[in-house]
Write a protein that holds these residues in place. Structure first.
Motif, short mmCIF file in Angstrom:
data_model
loop_
_atom_site.label_atom_id
_atom_site.label_comp_id
_atom_site.label_asym_id
_atom_site.label_seq_id
_atom_site.Cartn_x
_atom_site.Cartn_y
_atom_site.Cartn_z
N TRP A 36 0.84 -1.19 0.00
CA TRP A 36 0.00 0.00 0.00
C TRP A 36 0.87 1.25 0.00
O TRP A 36 2.08 1.17 0.29
CB TRP A 36 -0.90 0.01 1.23
N ALA A 37 0.27 2.37 -0.32
CA ALA A 37 1.00 3.63 -0.25
C ALA A 37 1.45 3.87 1.20
O ALA A 37 0.68 3.64 2.13
CB ALA A 37 0.11 4.78 -0.72
N TRP A 38 2.66 4.33 1.35
CA TRP A 38 3.18 4.60 2.69
C TRP A 38 2.58 5.89 3.24
O TRP A 38 2.44 6.89 2.53
CB TRP A 38 4.70 4.71 2.66
N GLY A 39 2.26 5.87 4.52
CA GLY A 39 1.76 7.07 5.17
C GLY A 39 2.89 8.00 5.58
O GLY A 39 4.06 7.76 5.24
N GLN A 40 2.55 9.02 6.32
CA GLN A 40 3.54 9.99 6.78
C GLN A 40 4.38 9.45 7.94
O GLN A 40 5.46 9.97 8.22
CB GLN A 40 2.84 11.27 7.22
N GLY A 41 3.88 8.42 8.57
CA GLY A 41 4.59 7.89 9.72
C GLY A 41 4.34 8.72 10.97
O GLY A 41 3.74 9.80 10.92
N THR A 42 4.79 8.19 12.09
CA THR A 42 4.71 8.92 13.35
C THR A 42 6.06 8.82 14.04
O THR A 42 6.64 7.73 14.14
CB THR A 42 3.56 8.39 14.22
N GLN A 43 6.58 9.94 14.49
CA GLN A 43 7.93 10.00 15.04
C GLN A 43 7.93 9.60 16.50
O GLN A 43 7.14 10.13 17.30
CB GLN A 43 8.52 11.40 14.88
N VAL A 44 8.82 8.70 16.84
CA VAL A 44 9.05 8.31 18.23
C VAL A 44 10.48 8.71 18.58
O VAL A 44 11.43 8.29 17.90
CB VAL A 44 8.85 6.79 18.42
N THR A 45 10.61 9.51 19.62
CA THR A 45 11.92 9.94 20.08
C THR A 45 12.07 9.55 21.54
O THR A 45 11.24 9.95 22.37
CB THR A 45 12.11 11.45 19.91
N VAL A 46 13.09 8.76 21.83
CA VAL A 46 13.34 8.31 23.20
C VAL A 46 14.61 8.99 23.68
O VAL A 46 15.71 8.72 23.20
CB VAL A 46 13.48 6.78 23.27
N SER A 47 14.43 9.88 24.62
CA SER A 47 15.56 10.68 25.08
C SER A 47 15.30 11.18 26.48
O SER A 47 14.16 11.51 26.83
CB SER A 47 15.81 11.85 24.13
#
Length: 113
Positions: free
Chosen positions: A101-112
């Motif tokens: 399928w077409a890829w979405g925008q994604g969601t950013q995960v930042t662990v810091s």
């Protein structure tokens, strides 16, 4: 063209938890669904998969920490992430098992800290 929308990412401290959601624009009932992630400068990596029957598989680095689940009535796939570590920092994407399928925008995960 099927569209997917990922959500639920954010900034979290090491050891924290997040739950990601992926909503598809069509029924996912007959599809195996997967979560992928891509860290800066790295290739996209398959993280977790759930078959249409509910069988789950995970990349070794997240086993015991991440849980993939699905709600076919809502056309939604989830990724519960616990004990997050800095190396989990990435943009997270969902797609069917074949990535067709077409890829979405994604969601950013930042662990810091």
């Amino acid at each position: 063209q099927v569209q997917v929308v990922e959500s639920g990412g954010g900034l979290v401290q090491p050891g924290g938890s997040l739950t990601l959601s992926c909503a598809a624009s069509r029924s996912i009932f007959s599809y195996g669904m997967s979560w992928y992630r891509q860290a800066p400068g790295k290739q996209r990596e398959l993280v977790a998969t759930i078959t249409s029957g509910g069988t789950t598989t995970y990349v070794d680095s997240v086993k015991g920490r991440f849980t993939i689940s699905r709600d076919n009535a809502k056309n939604t796939v989830y990724l519960q992430m616990n004990s997050l570590a800095p190396e989990d920092t990435a943009a997270y994407y969902c797609n069917n098992f074949y990535g067709s399928w077409a890829w979405g925008q994604g969601t950013q995960v930042t662990v810091s800290a």
